[in-house]
Write an enzyme that holds these catalytic residues in place. Structure first.
Site, PDB file in Angstrom:
ATOM      1  N   ASP A 311       0.852  -1.167  -0.099  1.00 30.21           N
ATOM      2  CA  ASP A 311       0.067   0.042   0.154  1.00 30.21           C
ATOM      3  C   ASP A 311       0.723   1.006   0.016  1.00 30.21           C
ATOM      4  OD1 ASP A 311      -2.443  -0.542  -0.186  1.00 30.21           O
ATOM      5  OD2 ASP A 311      -2.912  -1.511   2.014  1.00 30.21           O
ATOM      6  N   ASP A 348      -7.016  24.688   9.947  1.00 32.30           N
ATOM      7  CA  ASP A 348      -7.270  23.510   9.386  1.00 32.30           C
ATOM      8  C   ASP A 348      -6.468  22.537  10.212  1.00 32.30           C
ATOM      9  OD1 ASP A 348      -7.237  21.524   7.777  1.00 32.30           O
ATOM     10  OD2 ASP A 348      -6.519  22.748   5.560  1.00 32.30           O
ATOM     11  N   GLU A 352      -2.196  18.248   6.091  1.00 33.04           N
ATOM     12  CA  GLU A 352      -1.946  19.008   4.740  1.00 33.04           C
ATOM     13  C   GLU A 352      -2.141  20.595   5.297  1.00 33.04           C
ATOM     14  OE1 GLU A 352      -4.351  16.812   4.638  1.00 33.04           O
ATOM     15  OE2 GLU A 352      -3.883  15.546   2.845  1.00 33.04           O
ATOM     16  N   PHE A 381     -13.705  22.894   4.919  1.00 31.04           N
ATOM     17  CA  PHE A 381     -13.682  22.442   3.740  1.00 31.04           C
ATOM     18  C   PHE A 381     -15.040  21.406   3.837  1.00 31.04           C
ATOM     19  CE2 PHE A 381     -13.245  18.615   1.191  1.00 31.04           C
ATOM     20  CZ  PHE A 381     -12.569  19.067   0.000  1.00 31.04           C
ATOM     21  N   ALA A 383     -17.568  18.913   1.064  1.00 31.79           N
ATOM     22  CA  ALA A 383     -17.534  18.343  -0.385  1.00 31.79           C
ATOM     23  C   ALA A 383     -17.983  19.114  -1.545  1.00 31.79           C
ATOM     24  CB  ALA A 383     -18.158  17.067  -0.109  1.00 31.79           C
ATOM     25  N   MET A 387     -13.652  23.664  -1.103  1.00 34.14           N
ATOM     26  CA  MET A 387     -12.687  24.800  -0.707  1.00 34.14           C
ATOM     27  C   MET A 387     -12.853  24.924   0.784  1.00 34.14           C
ATOM     28  SD  MET A 387     -12.694  27.777  -3.538  1.00 34.14           S
ATOM     29  CE  MET A 387     -14.684  27.879  -3.670  1.00 34.14           C
ATOM     30  N   LYS A 399      -8.743  28.398  -0.463  1.00 39.21           N
ATOM     31  CA  LYS A 399      -7.724  27.453  -1.000  1.00 39.21           C
ATOM     32  C   LYS A 399      -8.462  26.433  -1.489  1.00 39.21           C
ATOM     33  CE  LYS A 399      -5.441  25.059   2.695  1.00 39.21           C
ATOM     34  NZ  LYS A 399      -6.271  25.291   3.679  1.00 39.21           N
ATOM     35  N   ASP A 526      -5.803  -4.183   5.596  1.00 36.65           N
ATOM     36  CA  ASP A 526      -6.703  -3.958   7.075  1.00 36.65           C
ATOM     37  C   ASP A 526      -8.069  -3.945   6.905  1.00 36.65           C
ATOM     38  OD1 ASP A 526      -6.578  -1.690   5.622  1.00 36.65           O
ATOM     39  OD2 ASP A 526      -5.513  -0.555   7.213  1.00 36.65           O
ATOM     40  N   ASP A 530     -10.216  -6.108   1.952  1.00 42.30           N
ATOM     41  CA  ASP A 530      -8.972  -6.521   1.759  1.00 42.30           C
ATOM     42  C   ASP A 530      -9.087  -7.856   1.939  1.00 42.30           C
ATOM     43  OD1 ASP A 530      -7.538  -4.275   0.918  1.00 42.30           O
ATOM     44  OD2 ASP A 530      -6.837  -3.824   2.915  1.00 42.30           O
TER      45      ASP A 530
END
Lengths: 695, 563, 191
Positions: A311, A348, A352, A381, A383, A387, A399, A526, A530
């Site tokens: 992975d 945030d 990231e 943020f 969906a 942004m 952003k 996991d 899988d």
């Protein structure tokens, strides 16, 4: 607890092993190992000879010493096995303590909350139990309701608690672990005695240890070699009888103990005595790395694996994209871009977002508290908008993904700058994620520039893959990223191949394809989805944090939840086979020297002129007397088992090298070395035997 | 040694290396069904044979069917020879009027020729009719050799086929081996041999009167036709009792060269054939190299030993049992060649070799007749050692061993060890019984260590299906006829059946493509490993026995001891 | 059952092919092209009588002939055999010693004269038709004397011996040798 490393000869374990070495003299135990069984039978026969000699008054110290060393040979082999098992037993004991005496809060009419206190051992599959903070989870199960933090240190040795919640990929709980906060409802999924903990105990104890395919094949080889040498020695008695008459001798040259000494020296006792110790310690080494294999077969298969499905996230990259660069639009100061980006990311809490703040600080020294004077509203943020941002007074900073920002900017009637567009494309091409930053002041939108978010490949991983490639193992990266991103990361990490936009179905298919071409595949997984792939793979390592389904499907469980562990598992598997092969080679190569010690010794008086037998010319080691020669050989044969126990337990050193290089190395070391070492060893022991007047 | 002798040995090995790919490639084409220059001529014949015998040449057999066909066919061969020998007195083509042999001699001889051993407890010119030699022994010379080739081809297919269940068709392999390979080559060789003076006639023996006025009978017979196949098919059974030492079997140094070359030609070429079938000629050359190394070593030792001063006989040029037209070097070349290659024909008496040269001959056979070995038999025998080598080497590099992409697992190891163990057990147990009982010892022609060697050699030769002998031992006795028959059977089928079983097991296995983690089986390192395994498993087993025979005799000879 | 039937039929076909047709073909070709050799290389004597095969040794114990190599079967042809004595054989040691002495005495050689090995040891076939040039030369004066040769005849005999030495075949195969029967036949013809 499991991860604590033990020195090879822990005093407690050693003491227990010495006792076990004697209890393993039980014929039923010996019978399992044909090579050592022959030695044991030889020791018994030899003992009877000594007793007969004592009775008839012809007792010889020489025969007694041979007999004693025969027994030592058996005991040393038993000791090797016992010490290997001992380490597992010690771990099992600790595990057992966590299990004993716990009670369970059984909800007989779930979802009604009527509670019965029962002994954990009485739980059945399908029962639902309640576990609140402080409770031990009474058995393996699945969380069907609630969320809790659980301390799994009893199993993993990891003190940081883990989250377990209903639904999703983190629903499995293990019996013997403890709930620290909140409360969960657990449906029991395994019978008592067959729980994860139970199986782990059995595994580390070696109680369920079955011989692996290679071990069986090797046992056959060793048994066959033993038969060959048994024939050689038994028939030698007849040949010697002819020769005695031909050379005019009246007495028999070959007494039973001497014949047995020759036989024991020739049959592969070194590997025979260490074989099970090698197997046990292979499993043990896995356990020390916090990986539990459900069978020895899986460990062996790990050595054969030539395709690794890895992975991307967690194994190859750190798993989070991080800001690596601010690219300002034409006419925009880089610091202005950085400041805006930092401001919009302060609230945030995603990795990231945090990385943007860190980068701004690193590059431009922008600090968080400078921004507190105005009234600020953070826009999270979603969906829909795709942004996030911040409103500071009249200034809005946004952003987000390029297309979302384009839409935003165009809605204010501004034009998205061409140079930014190009920067966005460039970043995307290299597999990075572009995050466009725009500022809106008084209904006027300005694109400030782009933040380059990048998947960061773990340090050293590229070299590791290169090594694997040299050892003939291909690595395939699995990622949900788009092909472009995947290709860039694959190139950076140096994997041989990648699967982008991977789904469980694609993974499964890939495994089947590789297997159809004759490859052996290992993978880490996991989630529940899988499970099919884990089951299909030749080696499936499930994360302990994963779902119960995944844990059941795989043949190994990594208690540390560290996907990189797969690489170590492969190495341990290879090491296990290599240790067996090398010691077999060593064991057989030893025979050359032993022949040159014993054959001239037993025929010392055959066809003699002036008291020197013709075959004395073969005594190239110039051993002192026939008796000292035979004794030295049998002593060497016994001591070499003890001398090699550390090697058997630790395994021979493995480096990822091409097979032919590895073979040369091991052939020289254990093959050629195996011919030379006994010449030196037997000669030294012979000198010692003479000095000590043993014969 | 003279320069011409060295030159000739160099020519021998040079030719062997040159012809191996040529003939080996030709044979590969025969078994993969490709066209050769013989195809247009022989295909109609082949078709006709199948028609007459009711063979469906497209039928594929599992290893068990293949083994079953092989066993039934061999049993018929046994019965034919057995009955011919008992009834030859009443049958035609018996100008000398020889009588039927004893039942035990017939048993021994029938087993011997069926198993490609050609152990001879009789003297051909005195005990057999032309019919028995031709229709009995001659036929077995062909089909026992063809059987060996067939087994090897089946095993090669088992390895080469990526996945399947069948290993070929025994009838087809047998027919093709005979028709395309053995027959044409034999025909050619036989004619050249006649040109050198080998007899080929159905006339009765010629009565002559010598210069000194004594009468001398000149024996005749269809010798050339039989000698050609006896060498090419690594059979080795002589038309005459003293085998290729007899001037009528081997009249000139050139006929000697042709024959000693024919002994190794097909076994050597089959390494290349094998390489072709499994898809890599390098694999074949690797085995060829391993075999060549051993042959050169034993040849060197025997030449050295034979030219040492023998203080018992007071010469360093020991001609007892050797022919003047061949000399010492040619006798050693033949002696080593015939024993590595389970041929067993001799051009000098091995019993009279120097101890170590005789010991080398024994060692060659004890290694399991895998150094070139019998046609086919050498290759499949060698592959048994390859299985063990691959297994140990595979473990040493940390991988479940695989050979040419096929995993070597418990079953293969088990079968390979049976194949290696069976002949060894025959040699050791047989020799032990013989040296302990009067029936064994009363046959001795020499005493002391050399007597022991005679018995050891006999069982070694039987178990290795070689057929050469320390000829002094009287072997036409009930004990030896029975014991050696048993030895030959175990030595033959105790290897063929495991080899076929491995073929059957491998053919069903999935092919794993090689990677850097697979160790290569076509490199010098593999040659070294293979030789180490052969040396340790093959030679060490017999070190005690050899040290009480040839080795101690060598040491005693140096001190002038006699027996 | 099907297998047995096929085996039986194929075995018959193979017998016909390799046991009958093949030897017949070889015999036909051999008799056609090399009739003399295929029939045993039989030599005709002076009276056109068969005197033996040039490939098979004969016993020569008369002093007027060159002697063949010793034969363990006394030159018997049906069946011939070797001594098969080993390198530490007491018998062989004794025999070799006797043969050396006899050869020296017989040919009036010095007691320390090296006797060629092939005259001391019996051949493998018992029918080895050859001796070394050296062995022929050592016997020459004895033969000459026994035949009462004068100087000239002795020279002729000497030349005959040298002429009868066969070098290695094609310059490479085997070692130099002399065929005893052919030599003796030529010696007889010399008269």
């Amino acid at each position: 607890m499991l991860s604590q490393s033990q020195s090879l000869f822990d005093p407690t374990i050693t003491r227990r092993a010495v006792v076990d070495a004697f209890s393993k003299l039980n014929p039923l135990v010996q019978l399992k190992n044909p090579v050592m069984f022959i030695v044991a039978v030889g020791a018994v026969l030899s003992t009877m000879t000594v007793l007969r000699d004592v009775a008839s008054g012809t007792f010889s110290g020489f025969t007694l010493q041979i007999t004693l060393w025969l027994w030592f040979t058996v005991l040393f082999a038993n000791f090797a096995e016992a010490i290997a098992e001992g380490r597992g037993k010690a771990q099992a004991d600790t595990l057992r303590k966590t299990r004993s005496g716990s009670t369970a809060r059984l909800l007989t009419q779930y979802p009604s909350l009527t509670e019965h206190r029962v002994v954990a051992a009485e739980l059945k599959v399908g029962d639902v139990v309640l576990c609140e903070a402080g409770d031990n989870i009474p058995g393996d199960g699945e969380v069907i309701q609630g969320i809790a933090s659980v301390n799994e240190s009893a199993i993993t040795g990891e003190s940081a608690p883990v989250i377990r919640e209903a639904g999703g990929d983190r629903s499995a709980v293990t019996g013997g672990t403890q709930v620290i906060s909140d409360c969960i409802y657990v449906r029991i999924t395994s019978e008592q005695g067959d729980s994860f903990l139970d199986r782990m105990i059995a595994l580390v104890e070696g109680a369920q240890r079955q011989k692996t395919p290679n071990e069986i094949a090797l046992s056959i080889l060793l048994a066959a070699l033993s038969i060959v040498f048994l024939l050689a020695v038994v028939t030698l008695k007849g040949f010697a009888y002819y020769s005695e008459i031909a050379s005019g001798l009246t007495n028999s040259l070959l007494s039973i103990p001497v014949l047995i000494a020759l036989l024991v020296c020739l049959i592969p006792t070194t590997i025979g005595g260490l074989l099970s110790a090698i197997g046990i310690s292979g499993m043990d080494r896995l356990i020390q790395r916090n990986v539990i294999a459900t069978s020895g077969r899986a460990v062996e298969a790990a050595g054969d694996v030539d395709v690794l499905l890895l992975d991307k996230t967690g194994t190859i990259t750190f798993g989070n994209r991080m800001a690596s660069e601010f690219i300002p639009a034409n006419g925009v100061d880089a610091k202005r871009l950085a400041e805006a980006a930092q401001r919009s990311s302060l609230a945030d809490e995603t990795p990231e977002g945090r990385s943007i703040v860190v980068l701004a600080k690193e590059l431009f020294g922008i600090r968080g508290h400078e921004n507190t004077e105005h009234q600020t509203t953070f826009i999270p943020f979603t969906a829909q908008t795709r942004m996030s941002g911040v409103d500071v007074g009249i200034r809005s900073i946004r952003k987000g993904a390029a297309d979302a920002v384009i839409k935003l900017v165009e809605s204010y009637g501004s034009v998205f700058p061409a140079d930014v567009k190009r920067a966005v494309e460039d970043i995307a091409k290299t597999g990075g994620t572009p995050l466009v930053v725009a500022e809106i002041v008084e209904n006027k939108a300005v694109v400030l520039g782009v933040i380059h978010l990048k998947d960061v490949v773990k340090g050293g991983i590229k070299e590791r893959f290169a090594e694997l490639r040299k050892a003939g193992i291909r690595t395939v990266m699995i990622t949900g990223d788009n092909p472009l991103t995947a290709a860039a990361i694959a190139a950076e990490a140096g994997v041989d191949d990648y699967i982008a936009e991977a789904t469980p179905e694609i993974k499964l298919k890939r495994i089947r394809d590789e297997q159809a071409q004759g490859h052996l595949v290992a993978m880490v997984g996991d989630g529940t989805n899988d499970a099919p792939a884990l089951a299909q793979a030749d080696v499936g390592v499930a994360m302990n944090s994963g779902t119960q389904a995944a844990r059941e499907a795989g043949n190994m469980v990594d208690l540390d939840n560290n996907p990189t562990k797969l690489l170590e598992v492969v190495e341990i598997g290879k090491q296990l086979l290599m240790t067996r092969g090398s010691l077999t080679t060593f064991s057989i190569a030893n025979d050359v020297a032993k022949y040159f010690a014993i054959i001239p010794a037993i025929f010392a008086t055959l066809y003699a002129t002036n008291g020197t037998g013709a075959l004395s010319a073969l005594n190239i080691m110039r051993l002192a007397t026939p008796e000292s020669a035979i004794l030295s050989a049998i002593i060497f044969n016994a001591l070499i088992i003890v001398a090699l126990i550390p090697l058997a337990l630790r395994g021979v050193a493995y480096k990822p090298l091409p097979a032919s290089t590895l073979l040369w190395k091991n052939f020289l070391l254990y093959g050629v070395g195996g011919i030379i070492v006994p010449f030196v060893g037997i000669k030294l022991i012979d000198m010692l035997v003479v000095v000590l007047h043993l014969v | 040694m003279q320069t011409t002798e060295l030159l000739q040995i160099a020519l021998y090995f040079g030719l062997l290396i040159i012809l191996t790919p040529l003939i080996g490639g030709f044979m590969a084409k025969i078994f993969t069904g490709e066209k050769t220059w013989l195809t247009p001529v022989l295909t109609p014949v082949e078709g006709f044979i199948y028609k007459l015998s009711g063979v469906d040449d497209r039928e594929e057999m599992s290893w068990k069917q293949y083994a079953c066909a092989l066993l039934v066919f061999n049993l018929l061969g046994f019965l034919a020879v057995f009955i011919l020998m008992l009834t030859q007195a009443a049958l035609p083509l018996n100008p000398q009027g020889v009588t039927g042999t004893s039942v035990l001699l017939a048993l021994n001889t029938a087993v011997s020729f069926m198993t490609n051993t050609n152990w001879q407890a009789y003297s051909g010119e005195a005990a057999l009719s032309y019919l028995t030699q031709m229709v009995g022994l001659g036929v077995q010379n062909f089909v026992s050799a063809a059987t060996g080739i067939a087994v090897m081809v089946a095993l090669a297919r088992g390895i080469a086929r990526k996945q399947g269940t069948s290993v070929g068709n025994f009838w087809v392999d047998l027919t093709r081996s005979t028709l395309y390979i053995l027959l044409p080559l034999s025909l050619l060789l036989a004619i050249i041999l006649i040109s050198q003076g080998v007899v080929q006639s159905f006339g009765s023996y010629v009565q002559t009167t010598t210069l000194e006025g004594r009468s001398q009978m000149i024996p005749l017979g269809a010798a050339a036709s039989q000698i050609a196949i006896k060498q090419l098919g690594t059979n080795g059974g002589g038309f005459f009792g003293v085998n290729s030492a007899h001037p009528f079997e081997n009249p000139t140094p050139f006929s000697n060269f042709l024959q000693v070359f024919s002994i190794l030609m097909l076994p050597a070429a089959l390494t290349y054939t094998y390489g072709k079938i499994v898809g890599s000629v390098k694999q074949g050359w690797t085995l060829f190299a391993a075999m060549l190394v051993v042959l050169l070593i034993v040849l060197g030792v025997s030449l050295w030993s034979e030219t040492q001063y023998n203080s018992v006989l007071q010469t360093a040029h020991q001609m007892e049992g050797k022919e003047q037209r061949f000399g010492v070097a040619n006798s050693m070349l033949w002696g080593m060649t015939t024993t590595v290659a389970s041929n067993g024909s001799v051009n000098a008496m091995h019993d009279s070799f120097s101890p170590l040269a005789g010991g080398m001959a024994m060692l060659n056979m004890m290694l399991g007749e895998v150094i070139f070995g019998g046609v086919g038999a050498g290759m499949y025998g060698m592959l048994m050692f390859v299985v063990i080598t691959v297994f140990i080497a595979g473990l040493m590099v940390g991988r479940t061993p695989e050979y040419l992409g096929k995993k070597i697992e418990a079953f293969e190891v088990q079968m390979a060890m049976v194949a290696i163990l069976a002949p060894s057990a025959v040699i050791l147990i047989g020799t032990m019984i013989a040296v302990l009982i009067p029936q064994g010892l009363s046959s001795l022609n020499n005493q002391g260590p050399h007597g022991f060697s005679e018995i050891l050699y006999a069982f070694t030769s039987a178990a290795g299906n070689n057929g050469s002998a320390f000829g002094g031992l009287t072997v036409d006795t009930p004990f030896y006829n029975i014991a050696l028959s048993l030895g030959m059977l175990i030595g033959r089928f105790g290897v063929i059946l495991p080899a076929l079983a491995i073929a059957g097991s491998l053919v069903g296995k999935k092919y794993t493509p090689p990677s850097l983690g697979t160790f290569p089986t076509d490199k010098p390192l593999f040659v070294v490993l293979l030789l180490a395994v052969i040396g340790i498993v093959g030679a060490l087993t017999f070190f005690p026995a050899l040290s009480l025979g040839p080795i101690v005799e060598h040491l005693l000879m140096n001190s002038g001891k006699i027996f | 059952m099907k297998t047995t039937l096929i085996a039986f039929r194929l075995f018959l076909v193979m017998t016909l092919l390799t046991g009958v047709l093949y030897p017949l073909a070889v015999t036909g070709l051999g008799q056609g092209f090399f009739s003399h050799k295929a029939n045993g290389s039989v030599l005709q004597g002076l009276q056109n009588k068969a005197i033996g095969s040039e490939l098979l040794a004969q016993k020569f114990d008369s002093v007027i002939y060159f002697q063949s190599r010793p034969s363990a079967c006394d030159y018997g042809t049906v069946a011939s055999s070797a001594s098969n004595k080993g390198p530490t054989s007491a018998d062989l040691q004794k025999t070799a010693q006797e043969r050396r002495t006899t050869f020296r005495v017989h040919n009036n050689l010095a007691s320390d004269q090296e006797v060629p090995s092939e005259m001391v040891f019996a051949s493998g076939s018992g029918l080895d038709p050859h001796i070394s040039p050296e062995a022929a030369r050592l016997q020459m004066s004895r033969v000459a004397k026994a035949r009462g040769c004068n100087e000239e005849q002795t020279q002729a005999l000497k030349q005959l011996v040298e002429r009868s030495v066969k070098s290695p075949q094609f310059g490479m195969f085997g070692i130099p040798r002399v065929n005893v029967l052919q030599l003796n036949r030529a010696v007889d013809a010399l008269r």
